[in-house]
Design an enzyme around this catalytic site. Structure first.
Site: not given
Ligand code: UDP
Length: 358
Positions: A205-207, A240, A278
């Site tokens: 998950i990083h979007r 992030r 994502d």
């Protein structure tokens, strides 16, 4: 002929690895790699250069961790003098990051032709910074190398046949990398035994649209925690995302690990039951390694994966993610279809560039 390649983010290193190897086969081509610095952690950058034998960047601009506008502006300012000094015949950019757009803008202002690899992709969601970067980069590029027939259609629909540019179906360079490094990953990766993994779901998950919206991120992690009661979930977590879940104290019962190199990533994909992500690149890699995917987005640029039943769009709703995961765990689609070319996209691209630059 001199090619200046602009890269700065993890997926670009993985794409450039295959193209740079191909460029190096031709003595008439000289490639200089410029790293913008967008990704800088050892496990987000250096590991890929080492593992994949990507030529060392000539320059690293060290530009990271700023707002989108500031980052893009500083990259343009950093790249312009480099282009003026080296006078390339072509600037090569990949994908859809700020480094892509900055490289293209700096080049076009100096009348240097641009080749865009992964051209023509559209999510039709202008809220995504990546979508803006794609559209603008395509518009000012001279050679648009499309990974899919959908990408060609998108450019046709936007009138690119009337522009002074070449729209070329090349196939997907990430498929080249997946094929080339597959065996090497088998030999080199130790991640499965290190983590004691047997049956698991791989998740990333990083979007920004997920990490920057607390409600969405919480909903995603609630789904992850529920699914983790049935099957282990392993998450190589983007810096992030880690920062936000730590700051906001979001509960996570899954196996959180630091980002891994490409060989470990291949091994994690190949041996998983399913991929939940994502990421753009990972949706395709799941397919390359014959794994189904649940995508934590409302739309995707890789529509063929959804149309052919390899991928399901689950968005960020908890119940939707859980139901989609169950559906895909029980799906057994036939992966023997060719969606991304013949695995020689890099060769195709370089031969095309040789023919037009000569
Ligand atoms: N990747 C990796 N290690 C990780 C997570 C991802 O090597 O810990 C690889 C992944 O296999 C894919 C690429 O990074 O090749 C995707 O990058 P990312 O998801 O950051 O960007 P996107 O594809 O969404 O632009």
């Amino acid at each position: 002929m001199k090619i200046l390649t602009i890269i700065g983010a993890r997926p670009q290193f993985i794409k450039a690895a295959s193209v740079s190897r191909e460029i190096a086969k031709h003595t008439s081509l000289e490639e200089l790699i410029i790293h913008t610095g967008q990704h800088f952690d050892e496990n987000m950058s250096e590991v890929f250069f080492n593992e994949m034998d990507i030529p060392e960047p000539k320059i690293n601009l060290g530009i990271a961790g700023q707002t989108h506008g500031m980052m893009t502006a500083n990259m343009i300012a950093g790249l312009e003098p480099v282009f003026m000094e080296h006078k390339p015949d072509l600037v090569l950019v990949y994908g859809d990051t700020n480094s892509t757009l900055a490289g293209a803008l700096a080049a076009v202002k100096l009348q240097i032709p641009i080749a865009h690899i992964e051209a023509g992709l559209r999510s039709f969601n202008l809220q995504m910074p990546e979508e803006i970067n794609r559209i603008l980069t395509d518009r000012i590029s001279k050679y648009l190398f499309c990974p899919t027939t959908t990408a060609i259609k998108n450019l046709d629909n936007e009138g690119f046949r009337n522009h002074d540019c070449d729209v070329i179906f090349s196939g997907d360079v990430m498929q080249d990398s997946a094929i080339y490094y597959n065996k090497i990953a088998d030999e080199k990766s130790t991640i499965l035994s290190k983590l004691g993994l047997k049956k698991y779901i791989l998740c990333t998950i990083h979007r920004a649209e997920n990490t920057d919206d607390l409600q969405r991120l919480e909903s995603i992690f609630e789904a992850i925690n529920t699914l983790n009661q049935e099957l282990d979930l392993v998450i190589p977590i983007h810096p992030r995302t880690r920062k936000i879940i730590e700051q906001k104290k979001i509960k996570c019962n899954a196996v959180l690990i630091d980002p891994v190199g490409y060989f470990d990533m291949i091994s994690l994909i190949k041996n998983s039951e399913l991929v939940i992500t994502d990421s753009g690149g990972l949706q395709k890699e799941a397919f390359f390694f014959k794994k189904c995917c649940v995508t934590l987005r409302e739309e995707t640029e890789w529509v063929e994966l959804v149309e052919e039943g390899f991928n399901m769009l689950a968005g960020f709703d908890k119940e939707n993610i859980i139901t989609s995961t169950h559906t895909m765990l029980n799906a057994h689609p036939d992966f023997n279809v060719n969606l991304y070319g013949n695995g020689h996209a890099s060769q195709h691209i370089v031969l095309h560039l040789l023919s037009v630059l000569n």
